[in-house]
Write a protein that holds these residues in place. Structure first.
Motif, short mmCIF file in Angstrom:
data_model
loop_
_atom_site.label_atom_id
_atom_site.label_comp_id
_atom_site.label_asym_id
_atom_site.label_seq_id
_atom_site.Cartn_x
_atom_site.Cartn_y
_atom_site.Cartn_z
N CYS A 205 47.19 -18.49 -46.00
CA CYS A 205 46.35 -17.98 -44.81
C CYS A 205 45.15 -18.13 -45.05
O CYS A 205 43.71 -18.30 -43.88
CB CYS A 205 45.53 -16.14 -45.72
SG CYS A 205 46.92 -15.06 -45.93
N LYS A 206 44.44 -18.94 -46.07
CA LYS A 206 43.01 -20.11 -45.54
C LYS A 206 43.12 -21.29 -44.70
O LYS A 206 42.95 -21.28 -43.71
CB LYS A 206 42.78 -20.90 -47.30
CG LYS A 206 42.81 -19.85 -48.33
CD LYS A 206 41.79 -19.04 -47.82
CE LYS A 206 40.90 -18.15 -49.10
NZ LYS A 206 40.18 -16.24 -48.86
N THR A 207 44.74 -21.75 -44.78
CA THR A 207 45.05 -22.59 -43.89
C THR A 207 44.79 -22.84 -42.14
O THR A 207 44.60 -23.38 -41.33
CB THR A 207 46.14 -23.74 -43.66
OG1 THR A 207 46.28 -23.97 -45.50
CG2 THR A 207 45.96 -24.74 -43.99
N PHE A 208 45.55 -21.57 -42.27
CA PHE A 208 45.75 -20.74 -40.68
C PHE A 208 44.76 -19.61 -40.30
O PHE A 208 44.62 -19.58 -39.05
CB PHE A 208 47.01 -20.50 -40.65
CG PHE A 208 48.44 -21.61 -40.46
CD1 PHE A 208 48.51 -22.00 -39.64
CD2 PHE A 208 48.90 -21.99 -41.59
CE1 PHE A 208 49.23 -23.18 -40.01
CE2 PHE A 208 50.07 -22.73 -41.96
CZ PHE A 208 50.41 -23.73 -41.59
N GLU A 209 43.83 -19.51 -41.02
CA GLU A 209 42.75 -18.71 -40.59
C GLU A 209 43.03 -17.15 -40.71
O GLU A 209 43.02 -16.63 -39.48
CB GLU A 209 41.91 -19.27 -39.48
CG GLU A 209 41.16 -20.48 -40.44
CD GLU A 209 39.95 -20.61 -39.34
OE1 GLU A 209 39.78 -20.31 -38.04
OE2 GLU A 209 39.34 -22.22 -39.65
N VAL A 210 44.12 -17.12 -40.75
CA VAL A 210 44.68 -15.33 -40.63
C VAL A 210 43.90 -14.23 -40.75
O VAL A 210 43.50 -14.03 -41.83
CB VAL A 210 45.39 -15.46 -41.83
CG1 VAL A 210 46.19 -14.03 -41.23
CG2 VAL A 210 46.24 -16.73 -40.99
N PRO A 211 43.50 -13.94 -40.16
CA PRO A 211 42.16 -12.28 -39.64
C PRO A 211 42.97 -11.91 -41.69
O PRO A 211 44.13 -11.58 -41.06
CB PRO A 211 42.29 -12.11 -38.46
CG PRO A 211 42.78 -13.20 -37.08
CD PRO A 211 44.27 -13.76 -38.20
N PRO A 212 41.87 -11.06 -41.81
CA PRO A 212 42.49 -10.30 -42.78
C PRO A 212 43.14 -9.05 -42.76
O PRO A 212 43.53 -8.43 -43.10
CB PRO A 212 41.23 -9.89 -43.74
CG PRO A 212 40.34 -11.37 -43.40
CD PRO A 212 40.33 -11.64 -42.01
N PHE A 213 42.33 -8.32 -40.96
CA PHE A 213 43.37 -7.19 -40.82
C PHE A 213 45.04 -7.78 -40.30
O PHE A 213 45.87 -6.70 -40.21
CB PHE A 213 42.46 -6.58 -39.26
CG PHE A 213 42.07 -7.38 -38.76
CD1 PHE A 213 43.09 -7.34 -37.71
CD2 PHE A 213 41.75 -7.86 -38.48
CE1 PHE A 213 43.65 -8.01 -36.32
CE2 PHE A 213 41.25 -8.62 -36.96
CZ PHE A 213 42.21 -9.30 -36.30
N VAL A 214 45.13 -9.00 -39.96
CA VAL A 214 46.87 -9.05 -39.77
C VAL A 214 47.34 -9.32 -41.13
O VAL A 214 47.97 -7.99 -41.69
CB VAL A 214 46.79 -10.42 -39.43
CG1 VAL A 214 48.14 -11.22 -38.91
CG2 VAL A 214 46.15 -9.57 -37.27
N LEU A 215 47.05 -10.48 -42.12
CA LEU A 215 47.59 -10.31 -43.14
C LEU A 215 46.74 -11.23 -44.61
O LEU A 215 46.08 -11.95 -44.46
CB LEU A 215 48.52 -11.52 -43.21
CG LEU A 215 49.17 -11.90 -44.52
CD1 LEU A 215 49.88 -10.50 -44.69
CD2 LEU A 215 50.00 -13.08 -44.62
N PRO A 216 46.06 -10.06 -45.19
CA PRO A 216 44.80 -10.19 -45.72
C PRO A 216 45.53 -11.26 -46.86
O PRO A 216 46.72 -11.49 -47.46
CB PRO A 216 43.85 -9.45 -47.06
CG PRO A 216 45.74 -7.88 -46.53
CD PRO A 216 46.24 -8.62 -44.76
N SER A 217 44.74 -12.25 -47.72
CA SER A 217 45.17 -13.03 -48.60
C SER A 217 45.46 -12.57 -49.37
O SER A 217 44.82 -11.13 -50.49
CB SER A 217 44.13 -14.17 -48.40
OG SER A 217 43.17 -13.79 -49.44
N PRO A 218 45.83 -13.59 -51.50
CA PRO A 218 46.31 -12.32 -52.43
C PRO A 218 44.50 -12.10 -52.57
O PRO A 218 44.78 -10.23 -53.86
CB PRO A 218 46.99 -13.30 -53.34
CG PRO A 218 47.77 -13.92 -52.47
CD PRO A 218 46.84 -13.99 -51.09
#
Length: 257
Positions: free
Chosen positions: A25-38
Motif C-alpha cells: 500500500c505504501k509503495t504503490f500509493e494505493v488510495p485508502p478508499f480502494v484498499l486501506p493499509s493494516p
C-alpha cells in the motif's frame, strides 16, 4: 522444534502477510478508499472501539443463538436421518435442495414475516449452519459397519441400542468437525442479514461505513468478524480434542487436532 514451529507458524505467516500488505500500500500509493493499509485499519479499530463493540456484541449474540438452535436441530435431524434408511432416502434430498437455496434471497421474506431486527439474523445464522451438522452426524451413524450391526443384533441389541451406544459415540468426531465449520457459517449468516435488514450489528456498521466511504472502518468490521470466527473455532477445537481424543490418537497433524 517441530511443535514450536507448528504453534508459531500461523502467527509468523500472518505477520508476514500484514507486512507485505502494508508495504504494498505504501509503495504503490494505493488510495485508502480502494484498499486501506493494516495501519489505517488498526487506527479505525482504535478510534471506533466503542461503536465496533456495540455492533459486534449484537452480531456475536445473534450468531450464538442461531448456532445453538442449529446444533440442537441439526444433531437430532442427523440422528434421525442416519439411523433409518427410509428417513435417509426421504429427507436427504430435501436437505440438499434446501441447502442449495441462496439464503440471501430468503432474508427479504424473513423481514416481511418478522420485521427488521435480530430475528432474521438468528434465523439466517441457523439456516446456514445446521446443514453441515445434520449431514456429518448422519454420516457418522450411517457408516457403522454392517458386520458390527449384525453382531450387536445377534447379542440382542435393538436399533435404539445400536444408535445410542455405538452410533452416537461414533458420530462425535463428525459432529465436532461440523461444529468448527458451522460456527463460521453462522457468522456469515448473521452478517448477511444485518447487511440487508437490521439496525444493529457488524453488517449494519459495514453498510453504513461503506455508504460514507469509510473503507478502513469496513475492513475493521471484517477483522472483528474474522477474529470472532477464529476464537469460536479454537474453542470448539479444544473441546473436540478433549472429548474425542480417542478418535485422533496417534495423529501427527490436522486442523484442530
Amino acid at each position: 522444534m517441530n511443535n514450536a514451529l507448528e504453534r508459531s507458524g500461523p502467527v509468523l505467516l500472518s505477520v508476514a502477510l500484514l507486512l507485505v500488505w502494508e508495504l504494498s500500500c505504501k509503495t504503490f500509493e494505493v488510495p485508502p478508499f480502494v484498499l486501506p493499509s493494516p495501519s489505517l485499519i488498526a487506527e479505525a479499530l482504535a478510534e471506533n472501539f466503542y461503536i465496533i463493540w456495540f455492533h459486534s456484541s449484537q452480531t456475536l449474540l445473534t450468531t450464538v443463538i442461531g448456532f445453538a438452535f442449529a446444533v440442537a436441530f441439526g444433531a437430532l435431524l442427523g440422528i434421525a436421518v442416519g439411523s433409518s434408511r427410509v428417513a435417509y432416502t426421504s429427507l436427504y434430498p430435501l436437505l440438499v435442495a434446501f441447502n442449495s437455496i441462496p439464503k440471501v434471497a430468503i432474508v427479504p421474506i424473513l423481514v416481511v414475516w418478522f420485521g427488521i431486527g435480530s430475528v432474521p439474523a438468528v434465523i439466517t445464522a441457523f439456516m446456514l449452519s445446521f446443514f453441515p451438522i445434520a449431514v456429518n452426524v448422519a454420516t457418522g451413524l450411517a457408516t457403522i459397519e454392517p458386520d458390527l450391526r449384525d453382531v450387536l443384533r445377534s447379542l440382542g441389541a435393538s436399533q435404539l441400542d445400536i444408535v445410542r451406544k455405538v452410533g452416537i459415540p461414533r458420530s462425535m468426531p463428525y459432529l465436532f468437525a461440523s461444529l468448527k465449520i458451522s460456527i463460521t457459517l453462522a457468522f456469515v449468516g448473521s452478517v448477511i442479514s444485518e447487511t440487508l435488514a437490521s439496525n444493529r450489528g457488524i453488517g449494519t456498521l459495514m453498510t453504513q461505513a461503506s455508504a460514507n466511504f469509510r473503507i478502513p472502518l469496513v475492513f475493521a468490521g471484517l477483522v472483528v468478524i474474522a477474529v470472532m470466527g477464529v476464537v469460536m473455532y479454537m474453542i470448539f477445537a479444544v473441546i473436540e480434542k478433549r472429548m474425542t481424543g480417542w478418535a485422533t490418537r496417534g495423529a501427527t497433524f490436522g486442523i484442530g487436532g
